[in-house]
Write a protein that holds these residues in place. Structure first.
Motif, mmCIF file in Angstrom:
data_model
loop_
_atom_site.group_PDB
_atom_site.id
_atom_site.type_symbol
_atom_site.label_atom_id
_atom_site.label_comp_id
_atom_site.label_asym_id
_atom_site.label_seq_id
_atom_site.Cartn_x
_atom_site.Cartn_y
_atom_site.Cartn_z
ATOM 1 N N ALA A 89 14.384 -51.434 9.243
ATOM 2 C CA ALA A 89 14.561 -50.115 8.634
ATOM 3 C C ALA A 89 13.906 -49.052 9.514
ATOM 4 C CB ALA A 89 13.960 -50.108 7.227
ATOM 5 N N SER A 90 13.883 -47.819 9.010
ATOM 6 C CA SER A 90 13.389 -46.699 9.803
ATOM 7 C C SER A 90 12.483 -45.799 8.975
ATOM 8 C CB SER A 90 14.557 -45.880 10.361
ATOM 9 O OG SER A 90 15.311 -45.313 9.296
ATOM 10 N N LEU A 91 11.695 -44.991 9.692
ATOM 11 C CA LEU A 91 10.892 -43.929 9.084
ATOM 12 C C LEU A 91 11.404 -42.598 9.620
ATOM 13 C CD1 LEU A 91 7.206 -45.228 9.340
ATOM 14 C CD2 LEU A 91 8.452 -44.732 7.230
ATOM 15 N N SER A 92 11.681 -41.668 8.724
ATOM 16 C CA SER A 92 12.141 -40.354 9.148
ATOM 17 C C SER A 92 10.947 -39.448 9.445
ATOM 18 C CB SER A 92 12.999 -39.712 8.057
ATOM 19 O OG SER A 92 12.195 -39.400 6.920
ATOM 20 N N GLU A 93 11.223 -38.337 10.103
ATOM 21 C CA GLU A 93 10.183 -37.335 10.346
ATOM 22 C C GLU A 93 9.538 -36.917 9.020
ATOM 23 O OE1 GLU A 93 9.869 -32.739 11.998
ATOM 24 O OE2 GLU A 93 11.619 -33.473 10.912
ATOM 25 N N LYS A 94 10.348 -36.655 8.003
ATOM 26 C CA LYS A 94 9.826 -36.226 6.711
ATOM 27 C C LYS A 94 8.931 -37.297 6.092
ATOM 28 C CE LYS A 94 11.230 -34.493 2.151
ATOM 29 N NZ LYS A 94 12.389 -34.134 1.286
ATOM 30 N N THR A 105 15.906 -52.884 15.138
ATOM 31 C CA THR A 105 17.335 -52.637 14.921
ATOM 32 C C THR A 105 18.054 -52.926 16.238
ATOM 33 O OG1 THR A 105 16.911 -50.278 15.322
ATOM 34 C CG2 THR A 105 17.040 -51.007 13.027
ATOM 35 N N GLU A 106 18.219 -51.914 17.073
ATOM 36 C CA GLU A 106 18.846 -52.141 18.380
ATOM 37 C C GLU A 106 17.856 -52.663 19.401
ATOM 38 O OE1 GLU A 106 21.151 -48.638 19.575
ATOM 39 O OE2 GLU A 106 20.962 -47.963 17.504
ATOM 40 N N ASN A 107 16.564 -52.460 19.157
ATOM 41 C CA ASN A 107 15.539 -52.906 20.093
ATOM 42 C C ASN A 107 14.233 -53.028 19.320
ATOM 43 O OD1 ASN A 107 14.454 -53.654 22.611
ATOM 44 N ND2 ASN A 107 15.607 -52.052 23.667
ATOM 45 N N ASP A 108 13.103 -53.238 20.034
ATOM 46 C CA ASP A 108 11.818 -53.374 19.338
ATOM 47 C C ASP A 108 11.563 -52.146 18.469
ATOM 48 O OD1 ASP A 108 11.436 -55.832 20.452
ATOM 49 O OD2 ASP A 108 10.092 -55.138 22.037
ATOM 50 N N PHE A 109 11.753 -50.961 19.052
ATOM 51 C CA PHE A 109 11.844 -49.745 18.245
ATOM 52 C C PHE A 109 12.736 -48.754 18.961
ATOM 53 C CE2 PHE A 109 7.930 -48.886 20.728
ATOM 54 C CZ PHE A 109 8.136 -47.603 21.194
ATOM 55 N N VAL A 110 13.366 -47.887 18.185
ATOM 56 C CA VAL A 110 14.269 -46.878 18.734
ATOM 57 C C VAL A 110 13.917 -45.529 18.122
ATOM 58 C CG1 VAL A 110 16.651 -46.085 18.950
ATOM 59 C CG2 VAL A 110 16.149 -48.536 19.067
ATOM 60 N N ILE A 111 13.657 -44.559 18.980
ATOM 61 C CA ILE A 111 13.399 -43.189 18.537
ATOM 62 C C ILE A 111 14.706 -42.406 18.614
ATOM 63 C CG2 ILE A 111 12.294 -41.017 19.207
ATOM 64 C CD1 ILE A 111 9.847 -42.710 19.999
ATOM 65 N N HIS A 132 6.636 -52.959 7.121
ATOM 66 C CA HIS A 132 7.725 -53.073 6.141
ATOM 67 C C HIS A 132 9.071 -52.747 6.809
ATOM 68 C CE1 HIS A 132 9.904 -52.767 2.345
ATOM 69 N NE2 HIS A 132 10.418 -51.637 2.787
ATOM 70 N N CYS A 133 9.091 -51.688 7.624
ATOM 71 C CA CYS A 133 10.327 -51.318 8.319
ATOM 72 C C CYS A 133 10.755 -52.420 9.287
ATOM 73 C CB CYS A 133 10.127 -50.014 9.090
ATOM 74 S SG CYS A 133 10.032 -48.541 8.053
ATOM 75 N N ARG A 134 9.793 -52.964 10.018
ATOM 76 C CA ARG A 134 10.132 -54.015 10.994
ATOM 77 C C ARG A 134 10.709 -55.237 10.301
ATOM 78 N NH1 ARG A 134 6.755 -57.827 12.191
ATOM 79 N NH2 ARG A 134 4.855 -56.582 11.965
ATOM 80 N N ILE A 136 12.403 -43.005 13.529
ATOM 81 C CA ILE A 136 12.087 -44.139 14.382
ATOM 82 C C ILE A 136 12.422 -45.406 13.610
ATOM 83 C CG2 ILE A 136 9.636 -44.012 13.696
ATOM 84 C CD1 ILE A 136 8.966 -45.297 16.423
ATOM 85 N N SER A 137 13.210 -46.283 14.221
ATOM 86 C CA SER A 137 13.604 -47.534 13.569
ATOM 87 C C SER A 137 12.956 -48.705 14.294
ATOM 88 C CB SER A 137 15.126 -47.686 13.569
ATOM 89 O OG SER A 137 15.623 -47.776 14.890
ATOM 90 N N PHE A 138 12.810 -49.806 13.579
ATOM 91 C CA PHE A 138 12.137 -50.984 14.111
ATOM 92 C C PHE A 138 13.024 -52.216 13.961
ATOM 93 C CE2 PHE A 138 8.963 -47.915 12.997
ATOM 94 C CZ PHE A 138 8.025 -47.990 14.014
#
Length: 229
Positions: free
Chosen positions: A198-203, A51-57, A192-194, A47-49
């Motif tokens: 940046a993004s957070l991975s599943e892991k 980037t292309e939008n408020d957040f993208v899964i 921090h990602c926003r 999930i990214s924050f």
């Protein structure tokens, strides 16, 4: 500027506060959706924050779910203002604070149209013609309204929504989690990602979960569970 009773009302001075509330809402809704997809079939990859939008899964098959979060009502006017900006080649979600009456009526009509189109009927062209005519009267793109998902999260209950998503995920996995501590930790990572697009991975999300006293229960037996795979 009116400072009566220590309340600032001038928008020049309240703009930062409004933005802060919006970012907090955005972060918590993103966390809610991350847990909604975390272990779903074809589940969350990252999930990214901002980037292309408020957040993208991004799901494991590379499908993207792009979300906009608004601290205002879902309304016909709002949807009209957004319909030219969204990329309909991917899945989109628009999330507001609540629905006004006109939008609620539109959503209910949309759900009825989808149900009829999915059913066994020989009048699909007639149904779509009626739907198209209805949307055209409102100045809306009928395909846009059909293809975009809508959701509401009351800002007053944004923490409860995020906690509920965490609890529902944990319950499916038969786990006991310090949901409040986990949410606070996730908020820090998401902020921090926003701020860094940046993004957070599943892991990464599951590593954060594992730091919050996760235990697993089966048949009344509770055991430590650091393996979330």
């Amino acid at each position: 500027m009116d400072t009566t009773a220590n309340v600032v009302t001038d928008r020049v001075y309240t703009g930062g506060q409004i933005a802060s509330i919006g970012f907090e809402q955005q972060d918590l809704v993103g966390i809610k959706y991350a847990f909604k997809y975390l272990d779903a079939e074809n589940g969350l990859d990252e999930i990214s924050f901002e980037t292309e939008n408020d957040f993208v899964i991004v799901l494991k098959d590379s499908t993207k779910i792009s979300a906009q979060v608004k601290i205002k009502a879902l309304s016909i006017t709002l949807i009209k203002s957004l319909q030219k900006d969204l990329d309909l080649s991917q899945k989109n979600i628009i999330i507001g604070s609540y629905e006004d009456e006109d939008f609620r009526n539109l959503r209910q009509k949309k759900e009825a149209v989808i149900a009829m189109l999915q059913g066994k009927t020989f009048e699909k062209d007639k149904i779509m013609a009626g739907w198209t005519e209805h949307c055209n009267r409102l100045g809306l793109d009928p395909n846009f309204v059909l293809s975009v998902d809508f959701d509401t999260v009351d800002p007053k209950g944004k923490y409860d929504n995020a906690i509920g998503a965490i609890a529902a995920w944990a319950d499916k996995r038969k786990m006991i989690i310090d949901a409040n501590g986990l949410l606070k930790d996730l908020e820090v990572h998401v902020k921090h990602c926003r701020c860094n697009r940046a993004s957070l991975s599943e892991k990464e999300i599951k590593n954060i979960i594992a730091e919050h006293g996760t235990v697993k229960y089966e048949s009344g037996i509770i055991t430590p569970s650091n393996n979330l795979s």
